[in-house]
Design an enzyme around this catalytic site. Structure first.
Site, PDB file in Angstrom:
ATOM      1  N   TYR A  32      -1.793   1.441   9.264  1.00  0.00           N
ATOM      2  CA  TYR A  32      -2.815   0.843   8.401  1.00  0.00           C
ATOM      3  C   TYR A  32      -2.110  -0.006   7.333  1.00  0.00           C
ATOM      4  CZ  TYR A  32      -7.685   0.327   7.277  1.00  0.00           C
ATOM      5  OH  TYR A  32      -8.943  -0.190   7.139  1.00  0.00           O
ATOM      6  N   LEU A  33      -1.301  -0.919   7.850  1.00  0.00           N
ATOM      7  CA  LEU A  33      -0.315  -1.617   7.024  1.00  0.00           C
ATOM      8  C   LEU A  33      -0.954  -2.582   6.029  1.00  0.00           C
ATOM      9  CD1 LEU A  33       2.352  -2.366   9.783  1.00  0.00           C
ATOM     10  CD2 LEU A  33       2.144  -0.354   8.327  1.00  0.00           C
ATOM     11  N   GLU A  35       0.250  -5.015   2.132  1.00  0.00           N
ATOM     12  CA  GLU A  35       1.364  -5.810   1.597  1.00  0.00           C
ATOM     13  C   GLU A  35       2.527  -4.967   1.076  1.00  0.00           C
ATOM     14  OE1 GLU A  35      -0.358  -8.845  -1.041  1.00  0.00           O
ATOM     15  OE2 GLU A  35      -1.997  -8.837   0.416  1.00  0.00           O
ATOM     16  N   GLY A  36       2.257  -3.709   0.727  1.00  0.00           N
ATOM     17  CA  GLY A  36       3.356  -2.813   0.342  1.00  0.00           C
ATOM     18  C   GLY A  36       4.298  -2.608   1.515  1.00  0.00           C
ATOM     19  N   HIS A  37       3.708  -2.261   2.675  1.00  0.00           N
ATOM     20  CA  HIS A  37       4.535  -2.114   3.884  1.00  0.00           C
ATOM     21  C   HIS A  37       5.209  -3.445   4.232  1.00  0.00           C
ATOM     22  CE1 HIS A  37       1.171   0.897   4.625  1.00  0.00           C
ATOM     23  NE2 HIS A  37       2.231   1.675   4.685  1.00  0.00           N
ATOM     24  N   LYS A 149       6.865   3.451  -4.307  1.00  0.00           N
ATOM     25  CA  LYS A 149       5.514   4.018  -4.449  1.00  0.00           C
ATOM     26  C   LYS A 149       5.565   5.529  -4.221  1.00  0.00           C
ATOM     27  CE  LYS A 149       1.013   4.564  -3.918  1.00  0.00           C
ATOM     28  NZ  LYS A 149       0.741   5.166  -2.656  1.00  0.00           N
ATOM     29  N   SER A 185      -2.251   1.097  -1.315  1.00  0.00           N
ATOM     30  CA  SER A 185      -2.129   2.323  -0.547  1.00  0.00           C
ATOM     31  C   SER A 185      -3.159   2.299   0.571  1.00  0.00           C
ATOM     32  CB  SER A 185      -2.399   3.534  -1.459  1.00  0.00           C
ATOM     33  OG  SER A 185      -2.619   4.692  -0.679  1.00  0.00           O
TER      34      SER A 185
HETATM   35  P1  AMP Z   1       2.960   5.201   4.314  1.00  0.00           P
HETATM   36  O1  AMP Z   1       2.476   4.406   5.496  1.00  0.00           O
HETATM   37  O2  AMP Z   1       1.957   5.344   3.234  1.00  0.00           O
HETATM   38  O3  AMP Z   1       3.612   6.511   4.727  1.00  0.00           O
HETATM   39  O4  AMP Z   1       4.120   4.344   3.667  1.00  0.00           O
HETATM   40  C1  AMP Z   1       5.206   3.881   4.427  1.00  0.00           C
HETATM   41  C2  AMP Z   1       6.232   3.298   3.494  1.00  0.00           C
HETATM   42  O5  AMP Z   1       5.648   2.213   2.765  1.00  0.00           O
HETATM   43  C3  AMP Z   1       6.749   4.288   2.439  1.00  0.00           C
HETATM   44  O6  AMP Z   1       8.140   4.109   2.260  1.00  0.00           O
HETATM   45  C4  AMP Z   1       5.969   3.913   1.217  1.00  0.00           C
HETATM   46  O7  AMP Z   1       6.631   4.231   0.003  1.00  0.00           O
HETATM   47  C5  AMP Z   1       5.871   2.404   1.384  1.00  0.00           C
HETATM   48  N1  AMP Z   1       4.735   1.891   0.599  1.00  0.00           N
HETATM   49  C6  AMP Z   1       3.445   2.303   0.665  1.00  0.00           C
HETATM   50  N2  AMP Z   1       2.711   1.656  -0.277  1.00  0.00           N
HETATM   51  C7  AMP Z   1       3.562   0.849  -0.953  1.00  0.00           C
HETATM   52  C8  AMP Z   1       3.426  -0.062  -2.045  1.00  0.00           C
HETATM   53  N3  AMP Z   1       2.258  -0.258  -2.654  1.00  0.00           N
HETATM   54  N4  AMP Z   1       4.518  -0.720  -2.472  1.00  0.00           N
HETATM   55  C9  AMP Z   1       5.735  -0.517  -1.883  1.00  0.00           C
HETATM   56  N5  AMP Z   1       5.931   0.326  -0.858  1.00  0.00           N
HETATM   57  C10 AMP Z   1       4.865   1.005  -0.391  1.00  0.00           C
END
Ligand code: AMP
Length: 286
Positions: A32-33, A35-37, A149, A185
């Site tokens: 569910y990517l 801009e953070g990813h 994050k 998120s």
């Molecule tokens: P997730 O899919 O939520 O498990 O996140 C995967 C990776 O993306 C993890 O290393 C998170 O810290 C990173 N990530 C998620 N949201 C953000 C964000 N807003 N800014 C930077 N990195 C993020």
């Protein structure tokens, strides 16, 4: 850009790249990517010849009452984002591919996992350490990219790599935010319009904590106390924690006299959101 579902296919692709002498970066995600990813993928693409993105909602890191079933999933959207950002391979396994029948080996850690999110999510970091170790073993990347994050996760992964002599670089990347400050998120999609507005208390509390530190405040109780008051003024918010911890050990500190992490976890309605800053990233006012 290719999507594969098996460990064998990942290994074959990476072996082919290695034969050509190419370097490989890994970006572990739950899909569910956003801009953070994307920022992690960009960083990996800029530092490596090839980038693998794992896209796997890891059942092992969810507690029994958490949102495993409802966690948002959209592989077509993820594939488009990875393609646009120059990723080369998505690893999208089924849970059975990662956890075969009889699976019984775990990677766990003491101390660092016992504070912050570890308190309210007791099985979470064991699930994270186990799946991340598996991904490192499957892909064998030169470097892996994690967001600040999830600051405690990043700290734990760095520590695990050091403790267990894993042969790769861990790169921590800055938090990407919406224009109004909310940290991006996948779970933000759970928020109603009213909750989305209320969720701004997290980034406002983080901004307040950061400005107190910038102006020289060192008393942790004062910093977290003022942040707590700000969050409590929002009726839809329920605090899980507001803490200042040692950046290396994740243990609470009374006085800010070493590199620290200031972190919050807050329920907005039923959705648990997190935000934070590392004090090393705070630029002091001159
Ligand atoms: P997730 O899919 O939520 O498990 O996140 C995967 C990776 O993306 C993890 O290393 C998170 O810290 C990173 N990530 C998620 N949201 C953000 C964000 N807003 N800014 C930077 N990195 C993020």
């Amino acid at each position: 850009m290719k999507i594969v579902k098996t460990v064998k296919e990942v290994r074959e692709q990476v072996a082919e790249w290695r034969k050509q002498g190419l370097t490989v970066g890994l970006v572990p995600t739950m899909g569910y990517l956003h801009e953070g990813h994307a920022s992690l993928i960009d960083r990996s693409v800029s530092e490596n010849d090839r980038t693998v993105v794992s896209d796997f909602v890891n059942p092992m890191q969810f507690g029994p009452t958490e949102d495993l079933q409802t966690y948002p999933r959209d592989l077509a959207h993820d594939a488009a984002l990875v393609e646009v950002h120059g990723g080369d391979l998505i690893f999208h396994p089924e849970p059975e591919e990662m956890y075969h029948e009889g699976f019984s080996s775990f990677v766990d850690m003491s101390v660092l996992t016992e504070e912050l999110c570890g308190l309210s999510r007791p099985v979470h970091f064991r699930g994270v350490c186990t799946v991340v170790t598996k991904l490192f073993n499957i892909v064998q990347p030169d470097a892996a990219y994690f967001g600040k994050k999830d600051a405690q996760q990043l700290t734990i992964v760095r520590h695990m790599v050091d403790d267990l002599n894993m042969n790769l670089r861990i790169v921590g990347c800055p938090i990407v935010r919406e224009d109004d400050g909310l940290a991006k998120s996948s779970r933000n999609t759970y928020l109603s319009a009213e909750e989305r507005q209320a969720a701004l208390v997290l980034s406002k509390a983080i901004a307040l904590g950061s400005s107190l530190i910038k102006t020289g405040e060192v008393n942790a109780a004062v910093i977290t106390g003022q942040m707590t008051e700000l969050i409590k003024a929002e009726p839809l918010a329920k605090i899980d924690y507001v803490k200042l911890v040692d950046a290396a050990t994740m243990q609470p500190i009374a006085v800010f006299d070493r590199p620290a992490l200031c972190a919050v976890a807050v329920y907005i309605g039923k959705t648990r959101l997190i935000d934070n800053f590392f004090t090393e990233d705070v630029v002091p006012e001159v």
